[in-house]
Design a protein around this motif. Structure first.
Motif, PDB file in Angstrom:
ATOM      1  N   LEU A 182      -0.702  94.917  19.565  1.00 17.55           N
ATOM      2  CA  LEU A 182      -1.808  95.246  18.677  1.00 17.55           C
ATOM      3  C   LEU A 182      -2.323  96.648  18.952  1.00 17.55           C
ATOM      4  N   ALA A 183      -2.830  97.272  17.900  1.00 17.50           N
ATOM      5  CA  ALA A 183      -3.540  98.547  18.004  1.00 17.50           C
ATOM      6  C   ALA A 183      -4.953  98.299  17.493  1.00 17.50           C
TER       7      ALA A 183
ATOM      8  N   ARG B  25     -13.272  98.723  14.043  1.00 16.80           N
ATOM      9  CA  ARG B  25     -13.439  97.680  13.033  1.00 16.80           C
ATOM     10  C   ARG B  25     -12.055  97.296  12.516  1.00 16.80           C
ATOM     11  N   GLY B  26     -11.613  96.086  12.872  1.00 15.25           N
ATOM     12  CA  GLY B  26     -10.301  95.613  12.466  1.00 15.25           C
ATOM     13  C   GLY B  26      -9.220  96.045  13.447  1.00 15.25           C
TER      14      GLY B  26
ATOM     15  N   PRO C 105     -13.675  87.295  20.298  1.00 16.53           N
ATOM     16  CA  PRO C 105     -13.636  88.716  19.933  1.00 16.53           C
ATOM     17  C   PRO C 105     -13.769  89.656  21.125  1.00 16.53           C
ATOM     18  N   ASP C 106     -14.488  89.253  22.172  1.00 17.92           N
ATOM     19  CA  ASP C 106     -14.646  90.137  23.327  1.00 17.92           C
ATOM     20  C   ASP C 106     -13.313  90.396  24.020  1.00 17.92           C
ATOM     21  N   HIS C 107     -12.446  89.382  24.059  1.00 15.92           N
ATOM     22  CA  HIS C 107     -11.123  89.578  24.652  1.00 15.92           C
ATOM     23  C   HIS C 107     -10.191  90.325  23.700  1.00 15.92           C
ATOM     24  N   MET C 108     -10.422  90.189  22.399  1.00 20.03           N
ATOM     25  CA  MET C 108      -9.582  90.890  21.424  1.00 20.03           C
ATOM     26  C   MET C 108      -9.863  92.388  21.428  1.00 20.03           C
ATOM     27  N   TRP C 109     -11.133  92.753  21.277  1.00 23.62           N
ATOM     28  CA  TRP C 109     -11.501  94.159  21.130  1.00 23.62           C
ATOM     29  C   TRP C 109     -11.981  94.723  22.469  1.00 23.62           C
ATOM     30  N   GLN C 110     -11.070  94.795  23.420  1.00 19.53           N
ATOM     31  CA  GLN C 110     -11.396  95.407  24.701  1.00 19.53           C
ATOM     32  C   GLN C 110     -11.408  96.930  24.537  1.00 19.53           C
ATOM     33  N   ASP C 111     -12.404  97.556  25.121  1.00 24.36           N
ATOM     34  CA  ASP C 111     -12.609  98.985  24.917  1.00 24.36           C
ATOM     35  C   ASP C 111     -11.384  99.811  25.300  1.00 24.36           C
TER      36      ASP C 111
ATOM     37  N   ASP D 185      -7.207  86.561  34.330  1.00 26.85           N
ATOM     38  CA  ASP D 185      -6.406  85.965  33.266  1.00 26.85           C
ATOM     39  C   ASP D 185      -7.331  85.407  32.186  1.00 26.85           C
ATOM     40  N   ALA D 186      -6.950  85.609  30.941  1.00 28.88           N
ATOM     41  CA  ALA D 186      -7.762  85.121  29.826  1.00 28.88           C
ATOM     42  C   ALA D 186      -6.842  84.742  28.679  1.00 28.88           C
ATOM     43  N   GLU D 187      -7.419  84.181  27.655  1.00 25.76           N
ATOM     44  CA  GLU D 187      -6.668  83.753  26.485  1.00 25.76           C
ATOM     45  C   GLU D 187      -7.467  84.123  25.246  1.00 25.76           C
ATOM     46  N   VAL D 188      -6.806  84.749  24.277  1.00 23.32           N
ATOM     47  CA  VAL D 188      -7.461  84.982  23.000  1.00 23.32           C
ATOM     48  C   VAL D 188      -7.116  83.821  22.076  1.00 23.32           C
TER      49      VAL D 188
END
Length: 383
Positions: free
Chosen positions: A146-147, A151-152, A250-256, A222-225
């Motif tokens: 993923l990139a 937003r998105g 979303p916090d695990h998806m959109w990591q800074d 370790d985490a899971e989205v």
């Protein structure tokens, strides 16, 4: 026709018509409800030949799958400005343009192409979903990188080597048509409710899936989205693989650390479909997204709560992006991205040797990256 065989324009100036993709003009006036039904009858068709019900109510009661009429004083569907709330996930009845997926047979080559464009890619990850009864994780046959954007996001998707599943076969079928964007997804606050709604509408659906991917959290643990995904059956929407989903993590998806910064692109704003019949395609996806559609000149448009879908013909594609040719129809031809600083984004891509097509007046109101650098899809950049 392969990507290398397309008639692309490199180094030439694209006129102001690029702005018709990025910031379309006000839609032309439509017949009032109940008037000139023959003008809209051919366009009011649901997928698989079922008629879409005609509009009968007031503006706030617009039925899904029909054209959104123009009203004196206008409405949020006929405003010039694109809807783009500054939030990552929707609430209530909102529908956001969430992500798209490039399908590729060579993840390494695709990854290099997007890293050259300044995107930071997440690690390679294989998809799976939980069996609702046993909780056992089941292989889907696909993997991605993923990139992330503010937003998105965008996705690079491939089949897992050695797998033979419906998903991996669908990826192969799509790649036989062209390499590029084949999947378009919207996000909602309650995918289960949309699944039930689409079932009532008669949309052909696969069972609801609850996808999981292993990731490393921002703190190194370790985490899971997790997502809940509504998946229409392959072929239910000729325009591509369409999905509706809810993000649970979303916090695990959109990591800074994975959000693109260098190229200045901040959000995924628009998708341009090249199709045989823009009105019919818009009506189908209106029913999917529970959002009315409208006309804009010769095109059809769906204004989501965040972002926009635009539908044009092959002639319209050449009008909007002179010289562009669809390898086959339907074709996801272009994506619109927002930039925090168009001039800075232009300078970044120029430094990377990326071919750009700009406005004829030289203004920084927007520019495009050609399909060769965009891995089969034009990338339209605006502020």
């Amino acid at each position: 026709m392969g990507i290398a065989e397309r008639r692309l324009i490199h180094g030439s100036q694209v006129p102001d018509r690029i702005d018709q993709v990025l910031r379309p003009s006000r839609c032309r006036e439509q017949p009032e409800p109940g008037q000139n039904p023959e003008d809209q009858g051919a366009a009011r068709q649901a997928w698989h030949g079922r008629a879409v019900p005609a509009y009968t109510g007031e503006p706030e009661e617009i039925e899904i799958g029909v054209m959104a009429p123009s009203y004196r004083g206008g409405s949020d569907l006929s405003d010039d400005a694109m809807n783009f709330p500054d939030r990552q996930t929707p609430t209530g009845d909102e529908v956001f343009f969430d992500h798209v997926a490039w399908m590729t047979a060579d993840m390494d080559r695709a990854s290099a192409a997007f890293e050259r464009l300044g995107f930071v890619l997440t690690p390679y990850s294989e998809h799976g979903n939980r069996d609702p009864e046993t909780g056992e994780r089941q292989v889907q046959g696909s993997a991605n990188r993923l990139a992330m954007l503010e937003r998105g996001y965008i996705e690079l998707l491939c089949a897992v080597p050695g797998t033979d599943t419906p998903v991996s076969r669908n990826i192969a079928d799509n790649l036989a048509r062209y390499e590029g964007v084949h999947l378009v997804a919207c996000t909602v606050s309650d995918a289960d409710a949309d699944y039930a709604r689409l079932q009532r509408q008669g949309t052909p659906l696969y069972p609801m899936v609850h996808l999981r991917r292993d990731v490393e959290a921002a703190d190194g643990s370790d985490a899971e989205v997790a997502f809940s995904v509504v998946r229409p059956e392959f072929g239910a929407f000729p325009e591509g693989r369409m999905q509706v989903l809810t993000h649970h993590t979303p916090d695990h998806m959109w990591q800074d650390r994975y959000i693109a910064r260098e190229n200045g692109l901040t959000g995924l704003a628009q998708v341009l479909f090249c199709v045989e019949d823009p009105a019919a395609s818009a009506a189908r996806l209106s029913a999917l997204t529970r959002t009315p559609w409208r006309t804009d000149g010769e095109d059809a448009v769906i204004d989501l709560t965040r972002g926009r879908m635009r539908f044009t013909t092959e002639a319209g594609l050449d009008r909007l992006i002179p010289g562009a040719v669809a390898p086959s129809l339907p074709f996801v031809a272009a994506l619109g991205f927002r930039s925090r600083d168009v001039a800075a984004s232009r300078a970044f891509f120029a430094d990377r040797g990326v071919t750009m097509m700009g406005r004829s007046d030289g203004a920084d109101g927007g520019f495009a990256i050609g399909a060769q650098d965009g891995l089969g899809c034009y990338l339209m950049i605006s502020d």
